[in-house]
Design a protein around this motif. Structure first.
Motif, PDB file in Angstrom:
ATOM      1  N   ARG A 270      27.319  53.360   9.520  1.00 39.77           N
ATOM      2  CA  ARG A 270      25.905  53.522   9.135  1.00 39.77           C
ATOM      3  C   ARG A 270      25.786  54.508   7.982  1.00 39.77           C
ATOM      4  NH1 ARG A 270      21.791  57.150  10.735  1.00 39.77           N
ATOM      5  NH2 ARG A 270      19.704  56.235  10.789  1.00 39.77           N
ATOM      6  N   ALA A 271      26.497  55.641   8.089  1.00 36.17           N
ATOM      7  CA  ALA A 271      26.448  56.649   7.031  1.00 36.17           C
ATOM      8  C   ALA A 271      27.105  56.162   5.747  1.00 36.17           C
ATOM      9  CB  ALA A 271      27.126  57.937   7.508  1.00 36.17           C
ATOM     10  N   SER A 272      28.003  55.183   5.864  1.00 31.53           N
ATOM     11  CA  SER A 272      28.705  54.652   4.696  1.00 31.53           C
ATOM     12  C   SER A 272      27.964  53.497   4.040  1.00 31.53           C
ATOM     13  CB  SER A 272      30.116  54.192   5.096  1.00 31.53           C
ATOM     14  OG  SER A 272      30.861  55.274   5.633  1.00 31.53           O
ATOM     15  N   GLY A 273      26.771  53.192   4.557  1.00 38.02           N
ATOM     16  CA  GLY A 273      25.942  52.187   3.909  1.00 38.02           C
ATOM     17  C   GLY A 273      26.094  50.773   4.417  1.00 38.02           C
ATOM     18  N   TRP A 274      26.742  50.585   5.566  1.00 40.25           N
ATOM     19  CA  TRP A 274      26.878  49.238   6.107  1.00 40.25           C
ATOM     20  C   TRP A 274      25.511  48.698   6.505  1.00 40.25           C
ATOM     21  CZ3 TRP A 274      31.570  47.194   9.135  1.00 40.25           C
ATOM     22  CH2 TRP A 274      32.757  47.623   8.542  1.00 40.25           C
ATOM     23  N   ASP A 275      25.287  47.438   6.218  1.00 41.06           N
ATOM     24  CA  ASP A 275      24.099  46.755   6.688  1.00 41.06           C
ATOM     25  C   ASP A 275      24.239  46.505   8.192  1.00 41.06           C
ATOM     26  OD1 ASP A 275      22.955  43.728   7.239  1.00 41.06           O
ATOM     27  OD2 ASP A 275      21.631  44.929   5.959  1.00 41.06           O
ATOM     28  N   ILE A 276      23.127  46.573   8.930  1.00 42.93           N
ATOM     29  CA  ILE A 276      23.180  46.417  10.379  1.00 42.93           C
ATOM     30  C   ILE A 276      23.746  45.059  10.778  1.00 42.93           C
ATOM     31  CG2 ILE A 276      20.801  45.579  10.522  1.00 42.93           C
ATOM     32  CD1 ILE A 276      22.616  47.770  13.125  1.00 42.93           C
ATOM     33  N   TYR A 282      30.943  42.749  12.695  1.00 36.40           N
ATOM     34  CA  TYR A 282      32.270  43.365  12.749  1.00 36.40           C
ATOM     35  C   TYR A 282      32.599  43.833  14.159  1.00 36.40           C
ATOM     36  CZ  TYR A 282      36.185  46.436  11.578  1.00 36.40           C
ATOM     37  OH  TYR A 282      37.422  47.029  11.533  1.00 36.40           O
ATOM     38  N   VAL A 283      31.663  44.522  14.800  1.00 39.48           N
ATOM     39  CA  VAL A 283      31.919  45.099  16.116  1.00 39.48           C
ATOM     40  C   VAL A 283      31.801  44.049  17.216  1.00 39.48           C
ATOM     41  CG1 VAL A 283      31.110  46.810  17.788  1.00 39.48           C
ATOM     42  CG2 VAL A 283      31.201  47.395  15.368  1.00 39.48           C
ATOM     43  N   GLY A 284      30.880  43.089  17.050  1.00 43.64           N
ATOM     44  CA  GLY A 284      30.728  42.046  18.049  1.00 43.64           C
ATOM     45  C   GLY A 284      29.462  42.133  18.861  1.00 43.64           C
ATOM     46  N   TRP A 285      28.460  42.872  18.383  1.00 41.57           N
ATOM     47  CA  TRP A 285      27.177  42.931  19.075  1.00 41.57           C
ATOM     48  C   TRP A 285      26.400  41.660  18.820  1.00 41.57           C
ATOM     49  CZ3 TRP A 285      27.318  48.137  16.425  1.00 41.57           C
ATOM     50  CH2 TRP A 285      27.837  49.118  17.278  1.00 41.57           C
ATOM     51  N   LYS A 286      25.728  41.160  19.859  1.00 43.37           N
ATOM     52  CA  LYS A 286      24.983  39.912  19.751  1.00 43.37           C
ATOM     53  C   LYS A 286      23.506  40.135  19.434  1.00 43.37           C
ATOM     54  CE  LYS A 286      28.544  37.352  20.656  1.00 43.37           C
ATOM     55  NZ  LYS A 286      29.167  36.552  19.594  1.00 43.37           N
ATOM     56  N   ASP A 287      22.981  41.315  19.725  1.00 42.14           N
ATOM     57  CA  ASP A 287      21.568  41.568  19.447  1.00 42.14           C
ATOM     58  C   ASP A 287      21.393  42.980  18.921  1.00 42.14           C
ATOM     59  OD1 ASP A 287      20.637  43.404  21.885  1.00 42.14           O
ATOM     60  OD2 ASP A 287      21.950  41.857  22.668  1.00 42.14           O
ATOM     61  N   VAL A 288      20.289  43.196  18.231  1.00 43.30           N
ATOM     62  CA  VAL A 288      20.029  44.482  17.588  1.00 43.30           C
ATOM     63  C   VAL A 288      19.874  45.597  18.618  1.00 43.30           C
ATOM     64  CG1 VAL A 288      18.393  45.748  16.146  1.00 43.30           C
ATOM     65  CG2 VAL A 288      18.990  43.390  15.569  1.00 43.30           C
ATOM     66  N   LYS A 289      19.297  45.278  19.770  1.00 46.81           N
ATOM     67  CA  LYS A 289      19.100  46.300  20.803  1.00 46.81           C
ATOM     68  C   LYS A 289      20.431  46.907  21.235  1.00 46.81           C
ATOM     69  CE  LYS A 289      16.043  45.583  23.994  1.00 46.81           C
ATOM     70  NZ  LYS A 289      15.353  45.095  25.232  1.00 46.81           N
ATOM     71  N   SER A 290      21.448  46.083  21.399  1.00 47.21           N
ATOM     72  CA  SER A 290      22.768  46.591  21.766  1.00 47.21           C
ATOM     73  C   SER A 290      23.328  47.496  20.678  1.00 47.21           C
ATOM     74  CB  SER A 290      23.731  45.424  22.016  1.00 47.21           C
ATOM     75  OG  SER A 290      23.300  44.638  23.094  1.00 47.21           O
ATOM     76  N   ALA A 291      23.152  47.080  19.433  1.00 48.57           N
ATOM     77  CA  ALA A 291      23.669  47.868  18.318  1.00 48.57           C
ATOM     78  C   ALA A 291      22.978  49.222  18.212  1.00 48.57           C
ATOM     79  CB  ALA A 291      23.508  47.090  17.007  1.00 48.57           C
ATOM     80  N   MET A 292      21.659  49.239  18.385  1.00 47.34           N
ATOM     81  CA  MET A 292      20.906  50.467  18.194  1.00 47.34           C
ATOM     82  C   MET A 292      21.229  51.518  19.250  1.00 47.34           C
ATOM     83  SD  MET A 292      19.526  49.893  15.401  1.00 47.34           S
ATOM     84  CE  MET A 292      18.659  51.463  15.288  1.00 47.34           C
ATOM     85  N   ARG A 293      21.741  51.107  20.411  1.00 47.54           N
ATOM     86  CA  ARG A 293      22.132  52.074  21.432  1.00 47.54           C
ATOM     87  C   ARG A 293      23.302  52.937  20.962  1.00 47.54           C
ATOM     88  NH1 ARG A 293      24.488  50.379  25.540  1.00 47.54           N
ATOM     89  NH2 ARG A 293      23.930  52.064  26.952  1.00 47.54           N
ATOM     90  N   TYR A 294      24.050  52.434  19.994  1.00 44.14           N
ATOM     91  CA  TYR A 294      25.211  53.168  19.493  1.00 44.14           C
ATOM     92  C   TYR A 294      24.915  53.950  18.219  1.00 44.14           C
ATOM     93  CZ  TYR A 294      28.243  50.722  22.778  1.00 44.14           C
ATOM     94  OH  TYR A 294      28.833  50.251  23.921  1.00 44.14           O
ATOM     95  N   LEU A 295      23.732  53.769  17.659  1.00 42.68           N
ATOM     96  CA  LEU A 295      23.397  54.408  16.391  1.00 42.68           C
ATOM     97  C   LEU A 295      22.414  55.538  16.627  1.00 42.68           C
ATOM     98  CD1 LEU A 295      22.969  51.233  14.178  1.00 42.68           C
ATOM     99  CD2 LEU A 295      24.916  52.795  14.223  1.00 42.68           C
ATOM    100  N   ASP A 296      22.825  56.750  16.289  1.00 48.67           N
ATOM    101  CA  ASP A 296      21.942  57.899  16.425  1.00 48.67           C
ATOM    102  C   ASP A 296      20.983  57.951  15.254  1.00 48.67           C
ATOM    103  OD1 ASP A 296      23.105  58.867  18.784  1.00 48.67           O
ATOM    104  OD2 ASP A 296      24.735  59.787  17.646  1.00 48.67           O
ATOM    105  N   ALA A 297      19.810  58.477  15.501  1.00 52.77           N
ATOM    106  CA  ALA A 297      18.848  58.667  14.416  1.00 52.77           C
ATOM    107  C   ALA A 297      19.382  59.678  13.414  1.00 52.77           C
ATOM    108  CB  ALA A 297      17.514  59.146  14.984  1.00 52.77           C
TER     109      ALA A 297
END
Length: 329
Positions: A270-276, A282-297
């Motif tokens: 995220r800090a390196s500019g990757w698009d969500i 890349y990681v294998g998340w199927k929905d945005v909700k799962s991804a956002m649990r791993y991303l800190d504000a």
């Protein structure tokens, strides 16, 4: 075991099967519940354990009970409105913040890797093969786990024969099953070779030292330096990592878990500019909700974030303020 039984067993993850069996034992043996059950009995079961079990654990117990009734051909009492209302009330009364593992930041990863580099050199000089194997394995596990964002079960299910290295480019790891692969289609995970903290170099060093040609990639090692045939257990990764972090002098190692590598990579990307979208792929998340649990504000202040956006549009000093208008009297 019949061929039919083998296929049925292969359709479900080992962790799921074990956790469901444990949940049924808890309901029948420890709580003295009867199966098949009723909505009233299951509601009382939830209420009796609401103060001691996490809400996610209660949901897992309900899933196991639901599965048991469905498999045995009985009506599913866990889907009743009474059970749903009780669970909703428990969430309200016993609301607690979700406990999440501390993300493994890149600076900490580098600190641990430097410690492992020194530990490997010391083991080579002293002839301590057990320590040499352990540190080399841990280095490969840590770097591959971080740069691929693997879950603990994915790491322990990696196999040597399903991993292919392309010199100078990277490696490809095939997994026939994983938590996110609901249809059991299998997936190949690509991981690039890097100029430093390289997972490919660490992988090659580990399989060459251990002489691995096939079978589980990450295995147990006894104190005499014997490499086991079976893989590490997923539940053993948390104590393994915390012990490693403590040896490397990492502050508060008890705050880390196997999820720390996945969360750390997500934060780095995220800090390196990757698009969500590309991060999810890349990681294998199927929905945005799962991804956002791993991303800190973002840790930046609200003002700093606004000013950063203003600078990107109009750097300071490049625009002159508009002239003042003279009002006619």
């Amino acid at each position: 075991m019949s061929r039919l039984a083998q296929y049925l067993e292969a359709a479900e993850r080992d962790n799921t099967r074990r956790s469901y069996a444990s949940a049924i034992r808890h309901f029948e043996i420890e709580w003295k519940g009867l199966l098949p059950s009723t909505a009233d009995a299951i509601s009382r079961y939830l209420a009796d354990h609401a103060a001691t079990l996490a809400i996610n654990t209660l949901r897992q117990r309900l899933a196991a009970l639901s599965r048991w009734h469905t498999d045995q051909g009985f009506a599913d009492p866990t889907k009743s409105s009474l059970v749903r209302q009780v669970l909703k009330g428990i969430r309200s009364v016993h609301a607690v913040p979700e406990k999440r593992a501390r993300p493994l930041e890149l600076a900490v990863l580098q600190q641990i890797d430097q410690w492992l580099d020194a530990a490997i050199s010391n083991a080579q000089q002293s002839g301590d093969r057990s320590a040499l194997l352990r540190h080399t394995r841990n280095r490969s596990l840590l770097l591959l786990g971080f740069w691929r964002g693997f879950r603990s079960d994915e790491l322990v299910n990696l196999r040597v024969e399903n991993t292919e290295v392309t010199p100078g480019q990277g490696m490809a790891c095939y997994l026939g099953r994983s938590k996110g692969d609901r249809q059991l289609q299998g997936r190949t995970f690509q991981c690039p070779a890097l100029s430093r903290l390289c997972p490919v170099t660490a992988f090659n060093a580990w399989i060459d030292l251990a002489g691995l040609m096939e079978g589980p990639l990450f295995r147990k090692i006894d104190r005499w330096g014997h490499v086991a045939e079976e893989s590490l257990h997923a539940n053993s990764l948390i104590p393994l990592l915390r012990s490693l972090f403590a040896e490397a002098g990492v502050e508060s190692p008890e705050e880390y878990s196997s999820h720390s590598m996945r969360r750390g990579f997500a934060g780095w990307a995220r800090a390196s500019g990757w698009d969500i979208k590309e991060l999810m792929e890349y990681v294998g998340w199927k929905d945005v909700k799962s991804a956002m649990r791993y991303l800190d504000a973002s840790g930046a202040t609200l003002q700093a974030r606004f000013e950063l956006g203003l600078t990107a549009v109009a750097p300071a000093g490049t625009q002159q303020p508009p002239p003042l208008l003279l009002l006619r009297k």
